[in-house]
Enzyme design. Structure first.
Site, PDB file in Angstrom:
ATOM      1  N   TYR A   1    -137.159  -7.644  79.320  1.00 48.32           N
ATOM      2  CA  TYR A   1    -135.799  -7.531  79.834  1.00 48.32           C
ATOM      3  C   TYR A   1    -135.474  -8.693  80.769  1.00 48.32           C
ATOM      4  CZ  TYR A   1    -132.082  -5.965  82.966  1.00 48.32           C
ATOM      5  OH  TYR A   1    -130.946  -5.905  83.731  1.00 48.32           O
TER       6      TYR A   1
ATOM      7  N   ASP B   1    -132.315  -8.946  89.304  1.00 50.70           N
ATOM      8  CA  ASP B   1    -133.468  -9.322  90.125  1.00 50.70           C
ATOM      9  C   ASP B   1    -134.760  -9.332  89.307  1.00 50.70           C
ATOM     10  OD1 ASP B   1    -133.243  -6.488  89.875  1.00 50.70           O
ATOM     11  OD2 ASP B   1    -134.626  -6.210  91.546  1.00 50.70           O
TER      12      ASP B   1
ATOM     13  N   TRP C   1    -131.030  -2.795  91.276  1.00 51.64           N
ATOM     14  CA  TRP C   1    -131.094  -1.339  91.463  1.00 51.64           C
ATOM     15  C   TRP C   1    -129.691  -0.714  91.481  1.00 51.64           C
ATOM     16  CZ3 TRP C   1    -135.508   0.252  95.346  1.00 51.64           C
ATOM     17  CH2 TRP C   1    -136.674  -0.444  95.034  1.00 51.64           C
TER      18      TRP C   1
ATOM     19  N   TYR D   1    -128.337  -5.513  77.284  1.00 51.21           N
ATOM     20  CA  TYR D   1    -129.411  -4.605  76.900  1.00 51.21           C
ATOM     21  C   TYR D   1    -130.206  -4.338  78.172  1.00 51.21           C
ATOM     22  CZ  TYR D   1    -133.394  -2.665  74.323  1.00 51.21           C
ATOM     23  OH  TYR D   1    -134.372  -1.835  73.838  1.00 51.21           O
TER      24      TYR D   1
END
Length: 287
Positions: A127, A104, A152, A63
């Site tokens: 999250y 991260d 990212w 998710y």
């Protein structure tokens, strides 16, 4: 190469793993999208393990809607924690190695230095918290695992910052981009190469690893690089994160130290802008 199963294969990283596996002629691999293999369906997963008897399982299922997770806590936790726990349990039962993708965003982001695997993880959003809970679930059940924190992530597949910026840059005259959140863009194709490198290496140095491309930038720097490489003319203004309100708080600094992964696997990691050039070139050729 040993038998591999990829869970969550319809997502961005799953697509990149498929591209790399085809280039490397890896044939004994099964890509399972969510509709074929839901990581919350224990009975269904067990049937897959019995049928496939994999040596390696790569878990790309997650998710990842960072802001929606603030409202959908239970769903995010079921997928990111319970799903990881289900796979770890079955990997233990069937003597398979689990390669699990984390983030991260497990870090608070208050230390202005590259973060190692030994630094305390203290998430500041749902999250990140549920991904950390997934890490802990795996560590408590399984010995044969690689948890790979990345950051990212982008590619020519799925929805990501690069594709969004290329679209908005072509549509808008001006864009305001956050300049005080610092991290490292990671090309998912590079991550896919690294995952297969782990499997090929087969050195059983299990545990937690950080992997992103080399280098450091802000979202603003990232966007400027995208526009420069893609030759998109758009006025780009740097703003502070507090000027762009989101449900979830993001880490201010989440650059990860890759010393462990480079030392363990003898890995050379590409610089983020070099990989961005490759991705943008592929996206432009598609259009």
């Amino acid at each position: 190469m040993s038998k591999i199963i990829v869970f969550g294969a319809s997502g961005q990283l799953g697509a990149c793993l498929k591209v790399v596996s085809e280039k490397q002629n890896i044939s004994d691999i099964n890509f399972l999208p969510e509709e074929q293999a839901n990581i919350l369906d224990v009975a269904g997963l067990e049937a897959i393990f019995k049928s496939e008897t994999p040596a390696y399982c790569i878990n790309c299922a997650a998710y990842t809607a960072v802001d929606k997770a603030e409202d959908e806590v239970d769903l995010a936790r079921r997928i990111n924690r319970d799903g990881a726990e289900n796979l770890a349990t079955l990997c233990k039962q069937f003597n398979a190695t689990l390669i699990h993708i984390s983030t991260d965003f497990v870090f608070e982001g208050n230390l202005a230095r590259p973060l190692t695997e030994l630094d305390e993880a203290r998430p500041i959003n749902v999250y990140g918290l549920t991904k950390l809970e997934g890490e802990h679930a795996i560590e408590s059940i399984l010995n044969k695992y690689y948890i790979l924190r990345t950051s990212w992530l982008y590619s020519e597949f799925g929805n990501n910052f690069v594709k969004t910026m290329m679209r908005l840059g072509a549509e808008k005259d001006e864009l305001r981009i956050i300049a005080d959140q610092i991290g490292t863009p990671t090309y998912a194709i590079d991550l896919a190469h690294y995952i297969f490198h782990i499997i090929e290496n087969d050195n059983a140095q299990y545990g937690l690893y950080h992997y992103s491309n080399e280098g450091v930038c802000s979202w603003y720097d990232f966007a400027k690089a995208i526009f420069d490489i893609a030759d998109i003319k758009v006025n780009t203004l740097p703003i502070r994160g507090v000027e762009y309100v989101t449900k979830a708080i993001r880490p201010g600094f989440s650059v990860m130290d890759k010393s462990k992964v480079k030392g363990t696997f003898g890995l050379e990691i590409p610089y983020w802008r070099d990989s961005l050039v490759e991705c943008v070139g592929k996206l432009k050729s598609q259009n």
